[in-house]
Scaffold this motif. Structure first.
Motif, PDB file in Angstrom:
ATOM      1  N   UNK A  72       0.811  -1.200   0.041  1.00  0.00           N
ATOM      2  CA  UNK A  72      -0.114   0.132  -0.001  1.00  0.00           C
ATOM      3  C   UNK A  72       1.029   1.228  -0.026  1.00  0.00           C
ATOM      4  N   UNK A  73       0.203   2.396  -0.044  1.00  0.00           N
ATOM      5  CA  UNK A  73       0.964   3.843   0.093  1.00  0.00           C
ATOM      6  C   UNK A  73       0.676   4.327   1.226  1.00  0.00           C
ATOM      7  N   UNK A  74       1.675   4.978   1.928  1.00  0.00           N
ATOM      8  CA  UNK A  74       1.591   5.782   2.926  1.00  0.00           C
ATOM      9  C   UNK A  74       1.917   7.234   3.240  1.00  0.00           C
ATOM     10  N   UNK A  75       1.355   8.168   3.670  1.00  0.00           N
ATOM     11  CA  UNK A  75       1.918   9.473   3.845  1.00  0.00           C
ATOM     12  C   UNK A  75       2.165   9.630   5.017  1.00  0.00           C
ATOM     13  N   UNK A  92       7.588  -7.109  12.863  1.00  0.00           N
ATOM     14  CA  UNK A  92       6.474  -6.184  12.794  1.00  0.00           C
ATOM     15  C   UNK A  92       6.923  -5.048  13.507  1.00  0.00           C
ATOM     16  N   UNK A  93       6.466  -3.849  13.054  1.00  0.00           N
ATOM     17  CA  UNK A  93       6.587  -2.639  13.931  1.00  0.00           C
ATOM     18  C   UNK A  93       5.120  -1.786  13.656  1.00  0.00           C
ATOM     19  N   UNK A  94       4.825  -0.828  14.492  1.00  0.00           N
ATOM     20  CA  UNK A  94       3.887  -0.005  14.374  1.00  0.00           C
ATOM     21  C   UNK A  94       4.243   1.245  13.718  1.00  0.00           C
ATOM     22  N   UNK A  95       3.770   1.868  12.983  1.00  0.00           N
ATOM     23  CA  UNK A  95       4.031   3.038  12.606  1.00  0.00           C
ATOM     24  C   UNK A  95       3.599   4.319  13.571  1.00  0.00           C
ATOM     25  N   UNK A  96       4.269   5.175  13.888  1.00  0.00           N
ATOM     26  CA  UNK A  96       3.893   6.369  14.828  1.00  0.00           C
ATOM     27  C   UNK A  96       2.581   6.812  14.303  1.00  0.00           C
ATOM     28  N   UNK A  97       1.396   6.864  14.790  1.00  0.00           N
ATOM     29  CA  UNK A  97       0.208   7.182  14.437  1.00  0.00           C
ATOM     30  C   UNK A  97       0.229   8.640  14.114  1.00  0.00           C
ATOM     31  N   UNK A  98       0.682   9.324  14.939  1.00  0.00           N
ATOM     32  CA  UNK A  98       0.464  10.886  14.923  1.00  0.00           C
ATOM     33  C   UNK A  98       1.419  11.379  13.742  1.00  0.00           C
ATOM     34  N   UNK A  99       2.140  10.479  13.088  1.00  0.00           N
ATOM     35  CA  UNK A  99       2.746  11.033  11.957  1.00  0.00           C
ATOM     36  C   UNK A  99       2.310  10.225  10.828  1.00  0.00           C
ATOM     37  N   UNK A 100       1.291   9.665  10.802  1.00  0.00           N
ATOM     38  CA  UNK A 100       0.776   9.159   9.730  1.00  0.00           C
ATOM     39  C   UNK A 100      -0.532  10.136   9.191  1.00  0.00           C
ATOM     40  N   UNK A 101      -0.589  10.849   8.034  1.00  0.00           N
ATOM     41  CA  UNK A 101      -1.588  11.647   7.637  1.00  0.00           C
ATOM     42  C   UNK A 101      -2.656  10.734   6.969  1.00  0.00           C
ATOM     43  N   UNK A 114      -4.838   1.502   1.176  1.00  0.00           N
ATOM     44  CA  UNK A 114      -4.923   0.002   1.255  1.00  0.00           C
ATOM     45  C   UNK A 114      -6.014  -0.676   0.586  1.00  0.00           C
ATOM     46  N   UNK A 115      -5.847  -1.846  -0.246  1.00  0.00           N
ATOM     47  CA  UNK A 115      -6.976  -2.244  -1.113  1.00  0.00           C
ATOM     48  C   UNK A 115      -7.971  -1.575  -1.704  1.00  0.00           C
ATOM     49  N   UNK A 116      -7.242  -0.416  -2.417  1.00  0.00           N
ATOM     50  CA  UNK A 116      -7.890   0.568  -3.104  1.00  0.00           C
ATOM     51  C   UNK A 116      -9.006   1.438  -2.326  1.00  0.00           C
ATOM     52  N   UNK A 117      -8.538   1.477  -1.035  1.00  0.00           N
ATOM     53  CA  UNK A 117      -9.403   2.290   0.033  1.00  0.00           C
ATOM     54  C   UNK A 117      -8.252   3.419   0.439  1.00  0.00           C
ATOM     55  N   UNK A 118      -9.069   4.654   0.742  1.00  0.00           N
ATOM     56  CA  UNK A 118      -8.003   5.632   1.038  1.00  0.00           C
ATOM     57  C   UNK A 118      -8.586   6.026   2.740  1.00  0.00           C
ATOM     58  N   UNK A 119      -7.826   5.865   3.626  1.00  0.00           N
ATOM     59  CA  UNK A 119      -7.708   6.160   5.013  1.00  0.00           C
ATOM     60  C   UNK A 119      -7.092   7.505   5.170  1.00  0.00           C
ATOM     61  N   UNK A 120      -7.826   8.341   6.080  1.00  0.00           N
ATOM     62  CA  UNK A 120      -7.322   9.702   6.529  1.00  0.00           C
ATOM     63  C   UNK A 120      -7.267   9.718   8.032  1.00  0.00           C
ATOM     64  N   UNK A 121      -6.314  10.290   8.684  1.00  0.00           N
ATOM     65  CA  UNK A 121      -6.351  10.280  10.159  1.00  0.00           C
ATOM     66  C   UNK A 121      -6.905  11.735  10.516  1.00  0.00           C
ATOM     67  N   UNK A 150     -10.688   9.999  17.627  1.00  0.00           N
ATOM     68  CA  UNK A 150      -9.684  10.155  16.916  1.00  0.00           C
ATOM     69  C   UNK A 150      -9.167   8.777  16.292  1.00  0.00           C
ATOM     70  N   UNK A 151      -8.478   8.955  15.103  1.00  0.00           N
ATOM     71  CA  UNK A 151      -7.954   7.511  14.335  1.00  0.00           C
ATOM     72  C   UNK A 151      -8.084   7.646  12.950  1.00  0.00           C
ATOM     73  N   UNK A 152      -7.860   6.538  12.329  1.00  0.00           N
ATOM     74  CA  UNK A 152      -8.167   6.698  10.813  1.00  0.00           C
ATOM     75  C   UNK A 152      -9.421   6.196  10.499  1.00  0.00           C
ATOM     76  N   UNK A 153      -9.924   6.808   9.362  1.00  0.00           N
ATOM     77  CA  UNK A 153     -11.229   6.794   8.807  1.00  0.00           C
ATOM     78  C   UNK A 153     -11.087   6.623   7.416  1.00  0.00           C
ATOM     79  N   UNK A 154     -11.904   5.623   6.748  1.00  0.00           N
ATOM     80  CA  UNK A 154     -11.936   5.268   5.510  1.00  0.00           C
ATOM     81  C   UNK A 154     -12.855   6.208   4.669  1.00  0.00           C
TER      82      UNK A 154
END
Length: 244
Positions: free
Chosen positions: A79-82, A112-121, A125-132, A145-149
């Motif tokens: 997937x792609x991540x900002x 396996x590691x977690x991305x720092x959530x506050x730094x993920x904009x 993934x699976x052709x769905x766009x998620x925003x924080x 607060x969190x990620x929304x499709x």
């Protein structure tokens, strides 16, 4: 033709190096090829190196629980991540719906590691766009607060908070359990976030076009109970078309 990964090219070159040197009177060709492979390897790893700074990710395995806590699949998917304002493409990742965490593999440790959530904009993934999103008093709703499709974006927006909940229980044969969907939907109208769960709640938000929307829903056999995601998105799309 699919390109061979840089690290694989490097391994093959090292394996063939003695034979190549024997057959090649001028070793400059080999030197150049190895240098190029090394540079490709460093570039491939370096592109994503900025991501490898999050904490370790670990979820205890419960053999009695059916299903998994991830979005779509428990196998890593590219997937792609900002992250920190920059887009990183073709990153193998998992989205943990229980912990609302984006998980990648650290190339250095292989863990396996977690991305720092506050730094993920945002991420795709699976052709769905998620925003924080963050809770904001100006939205008219104290959203979680969190990620929304982002299912739809026009004059209206349709957001889905994808979640799973773990249910466990004791039985005569031992512990049993399964992951259940606990997702929530939101309609964003005039900057206000409205939670919606069925046809009635959707029409309440869009009451200025309630009559044509009800007619549209009936004509297209929209099923708000069994196919909520599709029904809400189609209704939002039609509402915007009526505003034009």
């Amino acid at each position: 033709m699919r390109k061979r990964p840089a690290y694989l090219t490097l391994v093959l070159l090292f394996n063939l190096l003695p034979f190549t040197i024997f057959a090649q009177t001028d070793s400059s060709f080999v030197d150049n090829a190895v240098s190029e492979a090394l540079e490709q390897y460093r570039t491939a790893i370096g592109v994503h190196a900025h991501l490898y700074n999050g904490p370790e990710y670990h979820v205890p395995v419960k053999s009695h629980v059916k299903g998994h806590q991830f979005y779509q699949d428990k196998i890593y998917q590219n997937g792609n991540v900002k992250y920190d304002g920059a887009w990183f493409e073709d990153v193998p990742m998992l989205y943990d719906l229980m912990q609302d965490e984006l998980v990648i593999v650290n190339h250095g440790s292989g863990q396996a590691q977690r991305l720092v959530k506050s730094r993920v904009e945002a991420f795709k993934l699976y052709d769905h766009n998620f925003i924080r999103l963050q809770a904001d008093s100006t939205t008219g709703l104290s959203i979680q607060p969190g990620f929304y499709d982002l299912l739809y974006s026009g004059e209206l927006q349709v957001l889905m908070k994808r979640e799973k909940t773990l249910f466990e229980r004791a039985s005569t044969e031992g512990m049993e359990g399964e992951y259940r969907d606990a997702s929530k939907f939101y309609l964003v109208k005039d900057g206000v976030y409205h939670p919606v769960s069925n046809k009635r709640s959707v029409m309440r938000v869009l009451q200025d076009q309630k009559k044509p929307l009800n007619k549209f829903a009936s004509a297209n056999k929209l099923r708000f109970n069994k196919e909520r995601e599709n029904a809400i998105v189609k209704t939002a799309e039609h509402y915007d078309s009526l505003q034009q």
